[in-house]
Motif scaffolding. Structure first.
Motif, PDB file in Angstrom:
ATOM      1  N   PHE A 342       0.805  -1.239  -0.049  1.00 19.65           N
ATOM      2  CA  PHE A 342      -0.013   0.072   0.039  1.00 19.65           C
ATOM      3  C   PHE A 342       0.821   1.227   0.021  1.00 19.65           C
ATOM      4  O   PHE A 342       1.622   1.366   1.089  1.00 19.65           O
ATOM      5  N   TYR A 343       0.742   1.892  -0.994  1.00 21.22           N
ATOM      6  CA  TYR A 343       1.611   3.264  -1.293  1.00 21.22           C
ATOM      7  C   TYR A 343       0.611   4.278  -1.382  1.00 21.22           C
ATOM      8  O   TYR A 343       0.044   4.421  -2.838  1.00 21.22           O
ATOM      9  N   SER A 344      -0.072   5.326  -0.514  1.00 21.00           N
ATOM     10  CA  SER A 344      -1.095   5.763  -0.846  1.00 21.00           C
ATOM     11  C   SER A 344      -1.041   7.110  -1.650  1.00 21.00           C
ATOM     12  O   SER A 344      -1.880   7.375  -2.173  1.00 21.00           O
ATOM     13  N   GLU A 414      -7.741   9.928 -17.130  1.00 26.31           N
ATOM     14  CA  GLU A 414      -7.907   9.105 -16.092  1.00 26.31           C
ATOM     15  C   GLU A 414      -9.332   8.620 -15.819  1.00 26.31           C
ATOM     16  O   GLU A 414     -10.457   9.492 -15.690  1.00 26.31           O
ATOM     17  N   PRO A 415      -9.485   7.292 -15.437  1.00 26.42           N
ATOM     18  CA  PRO A 415     -10.949   6.674 -15.376  1.00 26.42           C
ATOM     19  C   PRO A 415     -11.085   7.068 -13.906  1.00 26.42           C
ATOM     20  O   PRO A 415     -10.453   7.253 -13.008  1.00 26.42           O
ATOM     21  N   LEU A 416     -12.482   6.721 -14.090  1.00 26.64           N
ATOM     22  CA  LEU A 416     -13.054   6.591 -12.315  1.00 26.64           C
ATOM     23  C   LEU A 416     -12.502   5.390 -11.758  1.00 26.64           C
ATOM     24  O   LEU A 416     -12.358   4.215 -12.394  1.00 26.64           O
ATOM     25  N   THR A 417     -12.148   5.539 -10.750  1.00 31.99           N
ATOM     26  CA  THR A 417     -11.151   4.280 -10.119  1.00 31.99           C
ATOM     27  C   THR A 417     -11.480   4.175  -8.525  1.00 31.99           C
ATOM     28  O   THR A 417     -11.682   5.282  -7.749  1.00 31.99           O
ATOM     29  N   ASN A 418     -11.477   3.078  -8.117  1.00 29.32           N
ATOM     30  CA  ASN A 418     -11.604   2.608  -6.877  1.00 29.32           C
ATOM     31  C   ASN A 418     -10.689   1.855  -6.237  1.00 29.32           C
ATOM     32  O   ASN A 418     -10.009   0.905  -6.880  1.00 29.32           O
ATOM     33  N   TYR A 419     -10.164   2.309  -5.033  1.00 32.50           N
ATOM     34  CA  TYR A 419      -8.980   1.670  -4.310  1.00 32.50           C
ATOM     35  C   TYR A 419      -9.362   1.064  -3.065  1.00 32.50           C
ATOM     36  O   TYR A 419     -10.227   1.719  -2.286  1.00 32.50           O
ATOM     37  N   PHE A 420      -8.948  -0.027  -2.784  1.00 32.48           N
ATOM     38  CA  PHE A 420      -9.412  -0.732  -1.450  1.00 32.48           C
ATOM     39  C   PHE A 420      -8.050  -1.385  -0.885  1.00 32.48           C
ATOM     40  O   PHE A 420      -7.242  -2.180  -1.599  1.00 32.48           O
ATOM     41  N   VAL A 421      -7.931  -1.322   0.329  1.00 34.14           N
ATOM     42  CA  VAL A 421      -6.984  -2.070   1.132  1.00 34.14           C
ATOM     43  C   VAL A 421      -7.451  -2.559   2.567  1.00 34.14           C
ATOM     44  O   VAL A 421      -8.192  -1.829   3.017  1.00 34.14           O
ATOM     45  N   LEU A 437      -3.462 -10.955   7.563  1.00 35.39           N
ATOM     46  CA  LEU A 437      -3.550 -11.058   6.342  1.00 35.39           C
ATOM     47  C   LEU A 437      -3.531  -9.534   5.722  1.00 35.39           C
ATOM     48  O   LEU A 437      -3.929  -8.529   6.267  1.00 35.39           O
ATOM     49  N   VAL A 438      -3.375  -9.388   4.435  1.00 34.60           N
ATOM     50  CA  VAL A 438      -3.529  -8.118   3.607  1.00 34.60           C
ATOM     51  C   VAL A 438      -4.224  -8.450   2.405  1.00 34.60           C
ATOM     52  O   VAL A 438      -3.953  -9.531   1.712  1.00 34.60           O
ATOM     53  N   ALA A 439      -5.050  -7.455   1.995  1.00 31.43           N
ATOM     54  CA  ALA A 439      -5.795  -7.883   0.530  1.00 31.43           C
ATOM     55  C   ALA A 439      -6.030  -6.159  -0.034  1.00 31.43           C
ATOM     56  O   ALA A 439      -6.510  -5.482   0.518  1.00 31.43           O
ATOM     57  N   THR A 440      -5.391  -6.065  -1.551  1.00 31.60           N
ATOM     58  CA  THR A 440      -5.692  -4.847  -1.842  1.00 31.60           C
ATOM     59  C   THR A 440      -6.496  -4.857  -3.212  1.00 31.60           C
ATOM     60  O   THR A 440      -6.364  -6.043  -3.986  1.00 31.60           O
ATOM     61  N   ALA A 441      -7.017  -3.985  -3.925  1.00 30.64           N
ATOM     62  CA  ALA A 441      -7.896  -4.008  -4.965  1.00 30.64           C
ATOM     63  C   ALA A 441      -7.853  -2.834  -5.720  1.00 30.64           C
ATOM     64  O   ALA A 441      -8.138  -1.606  -5.067  1.00 30.64           O
ATOM     65  N   VAL A 442      -7.645  -2.560  -6.829  1.00 32.98           N
ATOM     66  CA  VAL A 442      -7.727  -1.510  -7.814  1.00 32.98           C
ATOM     67  C   VAL A 442      -8.720  -1.946  -8.903  1.00 32.98           C
ATOM     68  O   VAL A 442      -8.487  -2.793  -9.644  1.00 32.98           O
ATOM     69  N   ASN A 443      -9.731  -1.074  -9.101  1.00 34.36           N
ATOM     70  CA  ASN A 443     -10.690  -1.444 -10.349  1.00 34.36           C
ATOM     71  C   ASN A 443     -11.160  -0.084 -10.734  1.00 34.36           C
ATOM     72  O   ASN A 443     -11.378   0.975 -10.199  1.00 34.36           O
ATOM     73  N   ARG A 444     -10.682  -0.027 -12.281  1.00 30.76           N
ATOM     74  CA  ARG A 444     -11.113   1.215 -13.178  1.00 30.76           C
ATOM     75  C   ARG A 444     -12.085   1.138 -13.902  1.00 30.76           C
ATOM     76  O   ARG A 444     -12.243  -0.233 -14.667  1.00 30.76           O
ATOM     77  N   ASP A 445     -12.709   1.916 -14.233  1.00 34.43           N
ATOM     78  CA  ASP A 445     -13.956   1.966 -15.124  1.00 34.43           C
ATOM     79  C   ASP A 445     -13.561   2.599 -16.538  1.00 34.43           C
ATOM     80  O   ASP A 445     -13.641   3.825 -16.637  1.00 34.43           O
ATOM     81  N   LEU A 446     -13.120   1.505 -17.246  1.00 27.78           N
ATOM     82  CA  LEU A 446     -12.330   1.933 -18.602  1.00 27.78           C
ATOM     83  C   LEU A 446     -13.403   2.083 -19.653  1.00 27.78           C
ATOM     84  O   LEU A 446     -14.012   0.915 -19.906  1.00 27.78           O
ATOM     85  N   ASP A 447     -13.593   3.119 -20.098  1.00 27.11           N
ATOM     86  CA  ASP A 447     -14.639   3.318 -21.235  1.00 27.11           C
ATOM     87  C   ASP A 447     -13.919   4.183 -22.584  1.00 27.11           C
ATOM     88  O   ASP A 447     -14.942   4.522 -23.628  1.00 27.11           O
ATOM     89  N   LEU A 554      -1.421  -0.013  -6.640  1.00 26.19           N
ATOM     90  CA  LEU A 554      -1.630   0.586  -5.472  1.00 26.19           C
ATOM     91  C   LEU A 554      -0.637   0.483  -4.361  1.00 26.19           C
ATOM     92  O   LEU A 554      -0.440   1.310  -3.383  1.00 26.19           O
ATOM     93  N   GLY A 555       0.485  -0.425  -4.689  1.00 20.34           N
ATOM     94  CA  GLY A 555       1.902  -0.235  -3.916  1.00 20.34           C
ATOM     95  C   GLY A 555       2.747   0.212  -4.667  1.00 20.34           C
ATOM     96  O   GLY A 555       2.951   1.097  -5.504  1.00 20.34           O
TER      97      GLY A 555
END
Length: 896
Positions: A342-344, A414-421, A437-447, A554-555
């Protein structure tokens, strides 16, 4: 070569006095009725203080470890249903010698201080530290991982008052329970430690005492008893803000419709802190503004890797360390470039897309807009701790204006992007064993196809383990993680050819480039075994990172495709000796391989530290790197070699108790190819009064690098290097910068800070050449070897017609069949000036007004590598176009 080593041998001959047994202390707090609670005026004359049993017996950690404190301390603790009260009488035989400098909140004022550390979780891993100096200036720090990290951006809302009298000085503190996290048990035991710092004596007193050869923070606290029937506080805090900003500059062109020379913007937003339970907190921000934060330093990056920048935005800094993953067990071994999950700074970063429409002028957002962010963090009584952060950034558009048609185009950059950690940990055996435990997710709405070079989804996950035993003497830490990214073939093309892995490398055996790939996965793992207590310490560590591992959505990580091992040992002298008050020496051995088994690192290092009896400090670092394979030099081409090199640095600090103190750093490198560098950084700090400090840190760097990558030229006749020519040059660098910082404090709540950094850099490329053969560090120099020639470009030249200063015509083999090619002159120089002034007033607890002014100007000059400090810092600096930003920000803290 290293004169500090013989002095350390003298140190080893000193005899330690008999050890004073360290008996764990027990502290008891007394309950006070609401009507009888103390009034905070710093005087300790309220009758309620007589209810508490005085606590004393602090012992020295510095300068004479284990000896009784030279000045007596009495501490009393009270509590009620809303808060904790701490009162301390700090006796002093020379009250006139008490140092009480003013400073802004959270600044180190180099003054006498009283510190209270609380482990309200009683997990023996986490601590809240509250610090007050003799002038009433407050600091607070969140400590985690039993001292493995500290977060001084954590700002609790609490009160303190101090007074100086003929007996010494006194302090009263009130810490609301709403600012702490604790269990819901009717009878509670917390951890506590008291510290006193006497500036003029450089004396640190503690209860309980933790010796320099012992590790851990919260695990070594005393028990705080007497806390009963603490109600779950109402922990709803709201901090709305209003900000106004004026932007002033000199337009580069009067025809630019996006730059009128001055613009004015206003904005509103809010921060929320909600206590879900007494030990679980939700933090949220809507439309955040960070205009008051410090500037990033100026730099020039000529490497193939991204530069990691420090996070300075309060929402992401405060409590951010809860998301830290895969520690080293507080050992000596570090293992370079471990993955940071995680690199904010990824959240709200500059748009990654390019302008695609035709036009002469464009308006591109400098950063992605953070629509909102929230984090949930806390710890349950059963040992589970949790941290969850989610952020949403807006879709960003660049506007392009075409003067020929008068039309404006809008390009998505830049797309609409959701970041989760998410982070989950379980502490066992009183904090001596941890599984997480650790989990990260990046989801981009590419159109839009223009952004297909970004992955649509990126996920990472991992498990880590920590265990300590033998009275905190030994630790074991390990982790295992994985990653998965998915996207268009354009995104996976960028991922495969990034400097992290270079899948296109022609001689790679363990991986290959696939133009049809739409996903990439990888794994990583590490293990650390350490002895962390006692005068002798050691660490053994190993790590692997597979070629497909990727965290940079995200890291942060520079390179993968690596297997590393390190062994490190240390000797500590914690008792004052003939030369040093305390001293350290370290020796390390490091090896590294890529996944093909090529040796990419062979390094031995030495470090020595000593604090002299006059409180001056000296450090020396030396290392030698043997020859190895270099799989990054050609930036995706065939393997090359790294030649043997050495590095030596030394730095020193004078006694910072004085009104004038100094620091100096010097480093030298050299390799067998004739490359070298020199880095100098002196710093002078002045404290002319108790309310003003001024520091100046000029820096100078210069060096010659034997093989700086320039470009790659396709050529079917370059058979020795796989049908391409890898062009390098000797690079000569000069850099001068300075950092000026002024702090003026008018009261513990009113301060002014000024920061300025002039910067200039030149890069001169000489002796252009190409790699002669793989797995070597040998080159064919143009104009000397292989019948080659290099001549300045000329008008009409079919290969290079832009002029002699901008382009060179290169014929790599003279009469041979290889075609000539154009080599554009990479010489350049740049300069900049950055200034920031911030006036800060905490007009009520938790509520602040900021007035900030930012000034910047810069210039970039291609094809010119002349180095002239008088020009760049003097006669021409103010010819560069300036930008000024004036910001006013008002926030108001509400506790509901």
């Amino acid at each position: 070569m290293i004169p500090i080593i013989p002095l350390l041998l003298l140190q080893s001959g000193s005899v330690d006095p008999a050890r004073v047994p360290d008996v764990p202390a027990v502290v008891t707090a007394a309950r006070v009725a609401p009507a009888s609670r103390p009034v905070l005026d710093g005087r300790l004359d309220d009758p309620a203080w007589t209810l508490a049993t005085p606590i004393g017996g602090l012992m020295q950690r510095d300068p004479h470890e284990g000896a009784p404190a030279t000045e007596r301390v009495e501490v009393r603790m009270l509590y009620d249903a809303e808060g904790l009260f701490i009162g301390a009488r700090l006796f002093d035989s020379s009250p006139q010698g008490i140092i009480r400098r003013l400073g802004r909140r959270d600044a180190n004022t180099h003054s006498d201080e009283f510190r209270v550390l609380l482990d309200s979780y009683h997990d023996r891993r986490t601590a809240f530290e509250f610090i007050v100096n003799a002038a009433g200036v407050k600091r607070d720090v969140l400590l985690g991982d039993d001292g493995g990290y500290s977060d001084d951006s954590w700002d609790a809302v609490w009160e303190a008052a101090t007074a100086v009298d003929s007996l010494g000085w006194t302090v009263e503190m009130r810490i609301p329970l709403s600012q702490l996290r604790f269990s819901g048990a009717s009878v509670q035991v917390w951890g506590v430690r008291f510290e006193r710092w006497i500036q003029r004596k450089n004396e640190l007193d503690m209860l309980p005492l933790v010796r320099k050869t012992e590790t851990g923070v919260a695990s070594r606290f005393a028990d705080l008893q007497g806390l009963e029937d603490l109600p779950a506080p109402k922990r709803v805090e709201v901090r709305p803000y209003v900000v106004g900003r004026g932007h002033y500059d000199t337009p580069a062109s009067a025809r630019d419709p996006f730059d009128p020379g001055s613009t004015y913007l206003g904005n509103v937003g809010a921060e929320l802190k909600y206590g879900v339970t007494s030990n679980l907190t939700l933090d949220a921000t809507v439309n955040p503004d960070f205009g008051q934060v410090d500037l990033d330093p100026a730099f020039v990056n000529l490497t193939q890797f991204e530069v990691q920048l420090e996070e300075k935005r309060p929402f992401f800094v405060e409590g951010g360390n809860i998301f830290g993953f895969a520690g080293n067990g507080n050992g000596l071994a570090k293992l370079s470039d471990r993955p940071q999950y995680f690199y904010s700074r990824r959240i709200g970063q500059p748009p990654q897309g390019e302008v695609t429409s035709d036009g002469q002028f464009s308006d591109v957002p400098p950063n992605s807009t953070i629509l909102g962010a929230a984090k949930l963090s806390g710890r349950r009584a059963n040992g589970w701790s949790v941290g969850v952060l989610e952020a949403l950034t807006a879709r960003e558009w660049a506007t392009v204006f075409d003067t020929a048609t008068g039309l404006r185009h809008h390009d998505e950059v830049e797309p609409l992007t959701n970041y989760f950690v998410g982070r989950l940990k379980r502490d066992l055996r009183h904090g001596n064993t941890t599984i997480g435990l650790v989990a990260t997710a990046v989801n981009r709405d590419l159109d839009t196809p223009a952004l297909n070079m970004l992955g649509s989804a990126a996920y990472t996950g991992g498990v880590d383990f920590f265990h300590r035993w033998g009275h905190n003497t030994y630790t074991l830490a390990a982790s295992l993680g994985g990653s998965y990214i998915h996207g268009d073939t354009a995104a996976l093309h960028a991922a495969q050819q990034s400097s992290s892995r270079y899948y296109q490398r022609p001689d790679a055996k363990s991986f290959h480039y696939d133009s049809l790939r739409t996903s990439l996965a990888g794994i990583t793992g590490d293990v650390f075994l350490n002895r962390v207590a006692g005068p002798w310490n050691w660490s053994v560590a190993g790590e692997f990172v597979s070629p497909g591992f990727e965290v940079n959505d995200l890291g942060f990580q520079e390179r993968v495709d690596r297997i590393s091992a390190e062994v490190k040992g240390r000797r500590r002298w914690s008792r004052p000796g003939k030369v040093f008050l305390h001293a350290v020496t370290e020796l390390s051995l490091g090896r590294g391989w890529n996944y093909d088994g090529d040796p990419i690192q062979r390094k031995v290092g030495l470090y020595a530290f000593g604090q002299f009896r006059n409180f001056w400090i000296a450090e020396v670092t030396a290392s030698y790197s043997g020859g190895a394979i270099d799989d990054r030099l050609t930036r995706g081409g065939p393997l090359a070699r790294t030649l043997p090199s050495w590095y030596v640095s030394a730095d020193g600090y004078t006694d910072d108790r004085k009104k004038v103190s100094a620091y100096a750093f010097a480093a030298v490198t050299h390799d067998t190819a004739g490359g070298w560098s020199l880095d100098l950084l002196p710093k002078l700090t002045l404290r002319p009064s108790s309310a003003v400090s001024l520091s100046l840190a000029p820096g100078y760097f210069t060096g010659r690098f034997a093989a700086q990558y320039v470009t790659r030229v396709e050529d079917p006749f370059a058979t020795a290097t796989d049908s391409a020519r890898y062009v390098f040059a000797e690079l000569i660098e000069h850099q001068i910068s300075a950092k000026l910082q002024l702090n003026a404090t008018f009261s513990p709540t009113l301060s002014f800070q000024l920061y300025a950094q002039p910067f200039t850099f030149t890069g001169a490329y000489r002796g252009f050449k190409e790699l002669r053969a793989p797995q070597t560090f040998t080159f064919n120099t143009y104009g000397r070897d292989n019948g080659s020639s290099i001549t300045p470009g000329a008008p009409g030249d079919a290969v290079c017609n832009t002029g002699p200063t901008e382009c060179f015509r290169v014929d790599p083999d003279g009469a041979g069949q290889a075609p000539a090619f154009a080599l554009y002159n990479p010489d350049f120089r740049t300069r900049s000036l950055s200034v920031k002034a911030v006036w800060r007033w905490e007009y009520r607890p938790g509520s602040t007004i900021f007035l900030a002014w930012t000034h910047s100007r810069s210039g970039y000059f291609p094809y010119d590598a002349s180095f002239d400090v008088a020009r760049d810092f003097g006669r021409e600096l103010f010819l560069d176009r300036p930008t000024n930003v004036l910001l006013v920000k008002f926030n108001y803290w509400l506790s509901l």
